[in-house]
Design a protein around this motif. Sequence first.
Motif, PDB file in Angstrom:
ATOM      1  N   UNK A   1      -1.475   0.726  11.292  1.00  0.00           N
ATOM      2  CA  UNK A   1      -2.446   0.994   9.997  1.00  0.00           C
ATOM      3  C   UNK A   1      -1.496   1.812   9.475  1.00  0.00           C
ATOM      4  N   UNK A   2      -0.416   2.453  10.255  1.00  0.00           N
ATOM      5  CA  UNK A   2       0.518   3.694   9.137  1.00  0.00           C
ATOM      6  C   UNK A   2       1.780   3.215   9.096  1.00  0.00           C
ATOM      7  N   UNK A   3       2.645   1.840   9.972  1.00  0.00           N
ATOM      8  CA  UNK A   3       3.840   1.408  10.252  1.00  0.00           C
ATOM      9  C   UNK A   3       4.052   0.440   8.526  1.00  0.00           C
ATOM     10  N   UNK A   4       4.737   0.681   8.088  1.00  0.00           N
ATOM     11  CA  UNK A   4       4.886  -0.330   6.599  1.00  0.00           C
ATOM     12  C   UNK A   4       6.610  -1.164   7.359  1.00  0.00           C
ATOM     13  N   UNK A   5       6.527  -1.982   6.457  1.00  0.00           N
ATOM     14  CA  UNK A   5       7.536  -3.023   6.162  1.00  0.00           C
ATOM     15  C   UNK A   5       8.927  -2.902   5.136  1.00  0.00           C
ATOM     16  N   UNK A   6       9.348  -3.339   5.387  1.00  0.00           N
ATOM     17  CA  UNK A   6      11.076  -3.271   3.895  1.00  0.00           C
ATOM     18  C   UNK A   6      10.663  -4.508   3.265  1.00  0.00           C
ATOM     19  N   UNK A   7      10.873  -4.995   2.040  1.00  0.00           N
ATOM     20  CA  UNK A   7      11.587  -5.929   2.090  1.00  0.00           C
ATOM     21  C   UNK A   7      13.280  -5.753   2.240  1.00  0.00           C
ATOM     22  N   UNK A   8      13.126  -7.113   2.344  1.00  0.00           N
ATOM     23  CA  UNK A   8      14.840  -7.708   3.346  1.00  0.00           C
ATOM     24  C   UNK A   8      15.293  -9.014   3.343  1.00  0.00           C
ATOM     25  N   UNK A   9      16.433  -8.808   3.108  1.00  0.00           N
ATOM     26  CA  UNK A   9      17.655 -10.209   3.486  1.00  0.00           C
ATOM     27  C   UNK A   9      17.868 -10.072   5.165  1.00  0.00           C
ATOM     28  N   UNK A  10      18.211  -8.710   5.421  1.00  0.00           N
ATOM     29  CA  UNK A  10      19.148  -8.772   6.760  1.00  0.00           C
ATOM     30  C   UNK A  10      18.681  -9.406   8.367  1.00  0.00           C
ATOM     31  N   UNK A  11      18.893 -10.285   8.629  1.00  0.00           N
ATOM     32  CA  UNK A  11      18.528 -10.604   9.786  1.00  0.00           C
ATOM     33  C   UNK A  11      19.615 -10.811  10.310  1.00  0.00           C
ATOM     34  N   UNK A  12      20.860 -10.528  10.229  1.00  0.00           N
ATOM     35  CA  UNK A  12      21.616 -10.288  11.314  1.00  0.00           C
ATOM     36  C   UNK A  12      21.866  -8.851  11.845  1.00  0.00           C
ATOM     37  N   UNK A  13      22.965  -8.107  12.792  1.00  0.00           N
ATOM     38  CA  UNK A  13      23.170  -6.886  12.755  1.00  0.00           C
ATOM     39  C   UNK A  13      24.303  -5.939  11.740  1.00  0.00           C
ATOM     40  N   UNK A  14      24.510  -7.832  11.811  1.00  0.00           N
ATOM     41  CA  UNK A  14      26.006  -6.934  10.274  1.00  0.00           C
ATOM     42  C   UNK A  14      25.568  -6.297   9.036  1.00  0.00           C
TER      43      UNK A  14
ATOM     44  N   UNK B   1       0.830  -0.868   0.354  1.00  0.00           N
ATOM     45  CA  UNK B   1      -0.261   0.054   0.246  1.00  0.00           C
ATOM     46  C   UNK B   1       0.702   1.492  -0.075  1.00  0.00           C
ATOM     47  N   UNK B   2       0.930   1.823  -1.108  1.00  0.00           N
ATOM     48  CA  UNK B   2       1.206   3.845  -1.279  1.00  0.00           C
ATOM     49  C   UNK B   2       3.304   2.742  -1.110  1.00  0.00           C
ATOM     50  N   UNK B   3       3.372   2.149  -1.078  1.00  0.00           N
ATOM     51  CA  UNK B   3       4.722   1.728  -1.419  1.00  0.00           C
ATOM     52  C   UNK B   3       5.478   0.643  -0.573  1.00  0.00           C
ATOM     53  N   UNK B   4       4.656   0.762   0.959  1.00  0.00           N
ATOM     54  CA  UNK B   4       4.947   0.386   1.741  1.00  0.00           C
ATOM     55  C   UNK B   4       4.330  -1.521   2.031  1.00  0.00           C
ATOM     56  N   UNK B   5       4.690  -2.107   2.711  1.00  0.00           N
ATOM     57  CA  UNK B   5       4.793  -3.558   2.687  1.00  0.00           C
ATOM     58  C   UNK B   5       3.690  -2.861   4.601  1.00  0.00           C
ATOM     59  N   UNK B   6       2.367  -3.590   4.352  1.00  0.00           N
ATOM     60  CA  UNK B   6       1.916  -3.550   5.054  1.00  0.00           C
ATOM     61  C   UNK B   6       1.332  -5.324   6.573  1.00  0.00           C
ATOM     62  N   UNK B   7       1.345  -5.482   7.187  1.00  0.00           N
ATOM     63  CA  UNK B   7       0.747  -6.480   8.259  1.00  0.00           C
ATOM     64  C   UNK B   7      -0.751  -6.273   7.939  1.00  0.00           C
TER      65      UNK B   7
END
Length: 322
Positions: free
Chosen positions: A272-285, A239-245
């Motif tokens: 309702x207004x905070x989205x996620x991003x597509x990512x493979x980053x699963x560690x701090x590094x 939605x609006x360029x964001x990935x919502x849950x």
Amino acid sequence: MWAARMTTIDTNRAGADVFIDDVENDEFTTLDALESEAIHIFREVAGEFERPVILFSGGKDSTVLLHLALKAFWPAPLPFALLHVDTGHNLPEIIAFRDEIVERHNLRLHVASVEEYLADGRLTERPDGIRNPLQTIPLLDAITENRFDAVFGGGRRDEERSRAKERIFSLRNAFGQWDPKRQRPELWNLYNGRHAPGEHVRVFPLSNWTELDIWRYIAREQVLLAPLYYAHEREVFERDGMWMTSGSWGGPREGETVEVRKVRYRTVGDGSTTGAILSDADTNEAVLDEVAASRLTERGATRGDDRVSEAAMEDRKREGYF
């Protein structure tokens, strides 16, 4: 420069146990300077105010803020309570993490519930369903009822334009409102906490940190975060360029398709207004590499309520929002 550095708060058992590294002849780094400044601010407030409180949402900035506060007063218990303004639309992982941290460190938690204000008519649900702007009245009421005279927040100047105007000690009037013209000069790390009865001061120990500094510190200190800050598979819709849950705040609208994607959250707030991003980053590094390459702040990339207008955050701050 000789420096003894406290490195890790033990999150595997109750209490705020902190381990001390051996003293090393080490270069004083940027992170050391930022940490030292934040700890100085916590101690300044403890000596100058009667009833400080830390705003704690379970997000990465407030978690780092709490980590620094525990360091500032270790081995004594934390002399401040925590305050969470709960919209009722938080992601469940965040509430679980908040409660885990409170129990682990034996902390005092005040919860100001937007849901309760909606239930008894003190607030009315917005047409768009977004509850972040509804946090202001419960926040101000909690400050007044508990007589908090200093309120710590995890705001950073790099997040958003109006926050870039903020001083570390930010005076609020008797109505909790922010007036940029009343901002006081802060020279040579001297902070002016004077306030009239009914007024209070918002305090931002992370003002000079960036998102990258936060993640470097998390990696160095091994700060425990809510798992949704790292890449994981989740049912989301765009939605609006964001990935919502989907959640109690509502699901996909017509034409929005739910799919399983690997995502992570850069910031957390009202679902309702905070989205996620597509990512493979699963560690701090991996997160560090991703943040270093980003050209958008976390709020600009994933917070829909800040896209209403260029002055959206400043308008809310003038009303008393953090």
